[in-house]
Scaffold this active site. Sequence first.
Site, PDB file in Angstrom:
ATOM      1  N   TRP A 115       0.901  -1.313  -0.005  1.00 58.93           N
ATOM      2  CA  TRP A 115       0.002  -0.074   0.085  1.00 58.93           C
ATOM      3  C   TRP A 115       0.859   1.309   0.009  1.00 58.93           C
ATOM      4  CZ3 TRP A 115      -2.244   2.550   4.933  1.00 58.93           C
ATOM      5  CH2 TRP A 115      -1.224   2.440   6.095  1.00 58.93           C
ATOM      6  N   ASP A 116       2.126   1.033   0.282  1.00 61.06           N
ATOM      7  CA  ASP A 116       3.102   2.264   0.233  1.00 61.06           C
ATOM      8  C   ASP A 116       2.989   3.059  -0.882  1.00 61.06           C
ATOM      9  OD1 ASP A 116       3.909   0.070   1.962  1.00 61.06           O
ATOM     10  OD2 ASP A 116       5.991   0.866   2.162  1.00 61.06           O
TER      11      ASP A 116
ATOM     12  N   GLU B 232       0.615  -3.081  12.876  1.00 63.41           N
ATOM     13  CA  GLU B 232       0.794  -4.501  12.674  1.00 63.41           C
ATOM     14  C   GLU B 232       1.161  -5.096  14.145  1.00 63.41           C
ATOM     15  OE1 GLU B 232       3.496  -4.810   9.311  1.00 63.41           O
ATOM     16  OE2 GLU B 232       1.935  -4.328   8.058  1.00 63.41           O
TER      17      GLU B 232
ATOM     18  N   LYS C  71       2.254   0.497  16.302  1.00 62.62           N
ATOM     19  CA  LYS C  71       3.567   0.332  15.536  1.00 62.62           C
ATOM     20  C   LYS C  71       3.491   1.723  14.704  1.00 62.62           C
ATOM     21  CE  LYS C  71       5.820  -2.102  11.641  1.00 62.62           C
ATOM     22  NZ  LYS C  71       5.630  -3.458  10.869  1.00 62.62           N
ATOM     23  N   GLN C  72       2.407   2.254  14.146  1.00 58.17           N
ATOM     24  CA  GLN C  72       2.493   3.213  13.214  1.00 58.17           C
ATOM     25  C   GLN C  72       0.988   3.783  13.078  1.00 58.17           C
ATOM     26  OE1 GLN C  72       3.190  -0.006  10.433  1.00 58.17           O
ATOM     27  NE2 GLN C  72       2.474   1.631   8.824  1.00 58.17           N
TER      28      GLN C  72
HETATM   29  C1  BGC Z   1       4.662  -1.312   7.774  1.00 60.37           C
HETATM   30  C2  BGC Z   1       3.800  -1.453   6.500  1.00 60.37           C
HETATM   31  C3  BGC Z   1       4.506  -1.195   5.300  1.00 60.37           C
HETATM   32  C4  BGC Z   1       5.811  -2.290   4.854  1.00 60.37           C
HETATM   33  C5  BGC Z   1       6.474  -1.867   3.579  1.00 60.37           C
HETATM   34  C6  BGC Z   1       5.723  -2.599   7.467  1.00 60.37           C
HETATM   35  O1  BGC Z   1       6.882  -2.318   8.278  1.00 60.37           O
HETATM   36  O2  BGC Z   1       4.175  -1.888   8.947  1.00 60.37           O
HETATM   37  O3  BGC Z   1       2.808  -0.509   6.628  1.00 60.37           O
HETATM   38  O4  BGC Z   1       3.469  -1.327   3.933  1.00 60.37           O
HETATM   39  O5  BGC Z   1       6.423  -1.988   6.222  1.00 60.37           O
HETATM   40  O6  BGC Z   1       7.150  -0.843   3.720  1.00 60.37           O
END
Ligand code: BGC
Length: 758
Positions: free
Chosen positions: A339-340, A479, A591-592
Amino acid sequence: MDLWKISLNEYNNYDNKKYETLFTLANGYRGIRGALEFSSKGNRGNYIAGIFDKSQSQVTEIVNLQDPLGFNIYIEDEKVDMDECVLDNFNRELDMQSGVLNTRFIATTKKGKSIDIRCERFVSRNKINRWASKYELTPLNFNGKVFIENYIDGSVTNGAWDVMNKNKHFKVKSIFDSNPGIALTIETNDNNMKSLELTTLMGENERGNIFKTRRYSEFGETVSEVYETYMTEGKTATIFKYGISLSDKDMKCDLFTAGTSELKDFIKDGYGAELEEHKKIWRKIWDEIDIKISGDEKAQLGIRFNLFQLAASAYDGDTKVSIAAKALHGEGYKGHIFWDTEVFMLPFFIYTRPKVAKALLMYRYNTLKGARENAAITGYKGARFAWEAADEGLEVTPKWGFDYDGNAVRIWTGDEEYHINSDIAFGIVEYYRATNDKEFLVNYGIEILLDTAKFWQSRVEYSKAEDRYEISSVIGPDEFHEHVDNNVFTNYLAKWNIEKALFFKDWLKTEDNVVYKVLCSKLGLNDEDFKLWDIMAEKMYIPKSEDGMIIEQFQGYFDLADIKITQYDENEMPVWPDFEGNKLGETQLIKQADVAQLMIMLPEEFTDEVKKSNYEYYEKRTMHKSSLSPSMYSILGLAVGDRQNAYKYFMKAIFTDLEDNQGNTDFGLHAAASGGSWQSAIFGFVGLRVNKEGILNINPWLPEQWEDLSFNINWKGSRVSISILKDKIKVDSTGKITLNIYDKKYLIDKEKQLVIAR
Ligand code: BGC
């Protein structure tokens, strides 16, 4: 400080991998990591977007192709090896303005011979299959024989740094003395995809050719040509290395014949002419993408690095590839697309290089077959885009990985991180909103909107007891928490995805009824489905606090151990708090950005008050263990008035790789952080957003030291140039537009600059 150059003045081979990432040269078609020819320490990488292979690895991965950079200098019998010689005046410089990498140093061999070496390298943006280097060599204290070796190394593997996961994804197919130059063709193991590297050297000084003899040889998987020359103290010899890279991914013809003819043409055009064309294109790109920040050199250099790398990672010439999480800069995340791309990088392309944005979205259209297969094999309908995708759109997330302590863990994201579907729908709507590209919407975009909505129709669960729709057992953007029910980010965007599908199908019905009917028949949809979608969207469950002010990240989140961040490290990043006997997933630490992420993507859906209380609640609990996170908190922070932290988070985002603040720049660029950096400047400090009526708004606030923030964007076919100065705002547009500035409406016409006081 030169605000266009990323420089390195000290050589420490421990850092080679990191600088290989930072100094990668890419043109969207391919990327070559910024390896040093004269050191074997590092992790060289040569990737062509879209060349994937699985063979013995856990999942399909981008192939590290044969390495064409091979170049050695022998002074008599001594090889110039940076890790053996004494080095002086070492300097590397990435000139972002022209997309050229320069390396300079003086090497003194064990026998005391000193040579001044200057190299220049570029990967052409003009002819995407061309790349080249120029070497200027000056003996400082000797006259004598020098041998120059040009070679292509076919012994390359993926994961060279990780013995347990090392894989070779191709066989060397053929090696040629190709006249001109040397050639090495490989074939991937699974799909027999071929790629060719072809290179040669031309050496000259003021009297013409400097090479005396040439020896061609093949050793195992390596092909080489060695030239003998005589060098004179104080006299500079210039050697040009011409390179051609082709693959049958884009060319159905004999690669060798096409390659040799292209190499001859390249030599005929000349290194200098190609470089000029390449620079011209970069000038044009910069004219589209640059963000000028006066008064803050660090921010200026940092933002440019991200703009440069993003623009280098994509082009509009291929609708079957997209930008990987690590772009074309390394093998991290196996070259997979997340999704980035749509949520973090796409806005940059939509507003600065819309044709590239369209090509990126077309990649999703072209991989719909894989997405439909993903849905079918997991028991659902419609299209289920892969959490991690490669060439075909099939789910390629590895099932196993390692946690922060190095323990093997099952990775559930490929099974449960469904929000990718709505993220792609979001990208489509955002693209259309800014470009008015009806052709795309009618022929491709709506099909994705409808088929992703159809997936949601099969994925949601109806709770009779509560009379609501729910989505259980998912992973949201955060996550740290797996198998959760009713993650709001997922539910809200699924609802939004369905609503947009309904809205645009109505639009299509009047716009092009034939396409509408054909689509409904192709996707197996009728008015019954649409009625149901309406109800599903209306009754989607969105958990909230009792007073409705704080969104509960997922059902039951508020009941978890309420551990907050209390300490920050020297980089002002959160320190893990004590979990008080709980496992990470049993705490409220995230996490984010998750709820915050939703509020940035759909700013019009939440009041300022709600945004503020959620920002305050979640900011204290966000560990920023993903580089995607800081830029998002900077944007939301600015929306709710937390200006001090906003600047801090912006700087974190733009320096993700330059300061290696996630500790893994070795493995590639954090491309989403680059996209987030652009968003943080434009959506954050400029406050650019599109309101519910589809009108563009800006609401700028600049940090004290910023004297001017200037940039261009494309808005529905007009190019809009905006300068935000301390005391005024200036806007130019190539077409008529309406712009709200601090909530006041302005009509801007071409050639009539708007200047207002701030
Ligand atoms: C993040 C995801 C991201 C992925 C790739 C993961 O650590 O939690 O949101 O899509 O890294 O960058």
